[in-house]
Scaffold this motif. Structure first.
Motif, mmCIF file in Angstrom:
data_model
loop_
_atom_site.group_PDB
_atom_site.id
_atom_site.type_symbol
_atom_site.label_atom_id
_atom_site.label_comp_id
_atom_site.label_asym_id
_atom_site.label_seq_id
_atom_site.Cartn_x
_atom_site.Cartn_y
_atom_site.Cartn_z
ATOM 1 N N UNK A 141 0.366 -0.832 -0.588
ATOM 2 C CA UNK A 141 0.481 -0.111 -0.024
ATOM 3 C C UNK A 141 0.887 1.445 -0.054
ATOM 4 N N UNK A 142 2.332 1.196 0.740
ATOM 5 C CA UNK A 142 3.198 2.856 0.493
ATOM 6 C C UNK A 142 3.591 2.329 -0.689
ATOM 7 N N UNK A 143 2.882 1.262 -1.712
ATOM 8 C CA UNK A 143 3.571 1.702 -3.078
ATOM 9 C C UNK A 143 3.158 2.785 -4.135
ATOM 10 N N UNK A 144 3.288 3.704 -5.264
ATOM 11 C CA UNK A 144 1.853 4.106 -6.092
ATOM 12 C C UNK A 144 0.683 2.550 -5.888
ATOM 13 N N UNK A 147 -1.575 1.697 -3.304
ATOM 14 C CA UNK A 147 -2.490 3.321 -3.270
ATOM 15 C C UNK A 147 -3.617 3.012 -4.021
ATOM 16 N N UNK A 148 -2.484 3.575 -5.762
ATOM 17 C CA UNK A 148 -3.344 3.894 -6.620
ATOM 18 C C UNK A 148 -4.961 2.558 -6.955
ATOM 19 N N UNK A 216 0.668 8.885 -1.898
ATOM 20 C CA UNK A 216 0.518 9.138 -0.323
ATOM 21 C C UNK A 216 -0.998 9.856 -0.389
ATOM 22 N N UNK A 217 -1.176 10.927 -1.265
ATOM 23 C CA UNK A 217 -2.177 11.729 -1.473
ATOM 24 C C UNK A 217 -3.799 11.489 -1.958
#
Length: 250
Positions: A141-144, A147-148, A216-217
């Motif tokens: 989840x900390x990877x782009x 998260x995407x 992260x956003x």
């Protein structure tokens, strides 16, 4: 009321409803089964909470991973009683308007539960995958990409709910339910149609944002869109209620 034999009073095909219910239960059961398989390989304590950037903020029992699958399974089986209630309401309806409302709400209920079960099962899969990675000192989840994927799934759920809300008829179980929206049929239709558009906008913005926003956003922005959609929809529902009440008093 005498109806021709073989006609479904809810206006839909019973066989189709049964197929959707069975498929929903199968997906929920599969989600639980896969979770149980993964739990066998996990230590007693695992990463249990993450911030918007996907970083671990709390550790807890591995059995916390069972919460979502169990809820999905209970909802998939418990929805049977809601459908029976709507079917009974349709059979006892004294007007075509009530019968059609029960038909619309029964259809909405089935589609919502099936689609939510499917999307939330996918989210559960992402969380299981991330847990395995986190135990190796990494975090999907900390990877782009992680998260995407999670944000897109949540955005898809909002798009689904936003398209379903306008199809709901006034009732006490399904839809954007406030004392103001349930005032009469007009306040219900206008409020749910507007709230549906707000949810679609929030979901679409969330999906687009996760592509273009810094890492992260994505989930953070989606949360803001959801809160904004709820607040704006509530204000609009109040306005509609005041307008309708003013018309009746004039």
């Amino acid at each position: 009321h005498i109806r021709p034999a073989g006609i479904d009073p809810l206006g839909g095909t019973v066989r189709r409803e049964e197929s959707m219910k069975q498929l929903t239960r199968m997906i929920a059961a599969l989600c639980l089964f896969v979770t149980l398989l993964v739990l066998r390989e996990l230590p007693a304590e695992i990463p249990a909470h993450y911030d918007f950037a996907g970083n671990v903020t709390r550790y807890g029992s591995k059995y916390e991973l069972l919460i979502l699958p169990v809820i999905l399974l209970l909802v998939s089986f418990g929805s049977r009683f809601l459908r029976l209630h709507l079917r009974r309401k349709a059979e006892q309806a004294e007007s075509d308007k009530e019968r059609q409302a029960a038909a619309a709400n029964a259809k909405v209920l089935g589609v919502v539960i099936f689609s939510q079960t499917l999307i939330l099962s996918c989210i559960q899969g992402v969380l299981l995958y991330n847990t395995v990675f986190a135990l190796r000192g990494e975090s999907f989840l900390s990877t782009f990409a992680g998260e995407k994927l999670l944000t897109v799934l949540c955005g898809a759920l909002l798009l689904l709910l936003g398209n379903i809300l306008p199809k709901c008829r006034r009732n006490g179980m399904v839809g954007f339910r406030l004392s103001w929206t349930k005032y009469n049929d007009i306040t219900w239709q206008k409020s749910n149609r507007f709230a549906g558009r707000m949810l679609v906008a929030a979901g679409a913005l969330g999906i687009v944002s996760t592509v273009f926003a810094p890492k992260g956003y994505g989930m953070f922005l989606l949360s803001i869109y959801i809160m904004a959609a709820i607040v704006i929809s509530t204000v609009r529902a109040w306005q509609v209620y005041r307008e309708e009440k003013a018309k009746e008093q004039s």
